[in-house]
Design a protein around this motif. Sequence first.
Motif, PDB file in Angstrom:
ATOM      1  N   ASP A  17      13.959 -24.356 -31.088  1.00 51.20           N
ATOM      2  CA  ASP A  17      15.492 -24.181 -30.923  1.00 51.20           C
ATOM      3  C   ASP A  17      15.508 -22.857 -30.329  1.00 51.20           C
ATOM      4  N   ASP A  20      16.804 -20.112 -32.633  1.00 50.42           N
ATOM      5  CA  ASP A  20      16.179 -19.693 -33.499  1.00 50.42           C
ATOM      6  C   ASP A  20      15.164 -18.334 -33.382  1.00 50.42           C
ATOM      7  N   THR A  25       8.620 -23.177 -33.864  1.00 51.08           N
ATOM      8  CA  THR A  25       8.468 -23.339 -35.415  1.00 51.08           C
ATOM      9  C   THR A  25       7.620 -24.765 -35.555  1.00 51.08           C
ATOM     10  N   SER A  30       7.026 -20.097 -37.982  1.00 54.33           N
ATOM     11  CA  SER A  30       7.229 -19.676 -36.815  1.00 54.33           C
ATOM     12  C   SER A  30       6.332 -18.964 -36.102  1.00 54.33           C
ATOM     13  N   ARG A 163      24.488 -19.512 -35.573  1.00 47.91           N
ATOM     14  CA  ARG A 163      23.745 -19.933 -36.937  1.00 47.91           C
ATOM     15  C   ARG A 163      24.751 -20.795 -37.530  1.00 47.91           C
ATOM     16  N   TYR A 166      23.699 -24.437 -38.501  1.00 49.95           N
ATOM     17  CA  TYR A 166      22.660 -24.662 -39.510  1.00 49.95           C
ATOM     18  C   TYR A 166      23.354 -24.668 -41.040  1.00 49.95           C
TER      19      TYR A 166
END
Length: 182
Positions: A17, A20, A25, A30, A163, A166
């Motif tokens: 992503d 991210d 990941t 990660s 973000r 998420y």
Amino acid sequence: MRAMEFTLPREGGLSDDADDPGGVTNHGISLRWLRSLGQLEGDVDGDGDVDADDIRGLTPEQATALYHRHFWLRPGLQSLPQGIAICQFDAGVNCGLTRAVRILQEALCGMGQSVAVDGIFGGKTFSAVMSLCRLPYGEPRLATAMCLGRIRFYVDLAASPKRAKYLRGWVSRATDLASLVG
């Protein structure tokens, strides 16, 4: 291990992503974090470097071993009551070890314990956890407070447009955890 049974499935499989900051990941590991371990431990595929190929080839068993060593044993979670240890483990994996300790310390303070909110899991934090957990319903109350602290942290993170996508998953994870240990 109950903590791993909860956490590993929620970390998912391979992801790349762009939003991210950890980079590519796999099983929640990660590339950024794997590189921080150095070549000796981070070079999963044994080709002499730590790169995206190491992440892509990471097995659930290798991820489990890394989590166990760095997020369970290193912080000493085996010494905590089980519900608190599970919450701390999952928070460490999902939010980072220092942030996880700060969330715990904030929960302790909110429950009348006098500890510094410094992200360091020292003797005073440990003593406060153990003291609180000896009280009737102390452990489930603390575990629930820790999960609520995570939700507050996630809401703050989601203020960033990259973000915000998420937030639903993060909150779901924290509420699932509260149901498990609360």
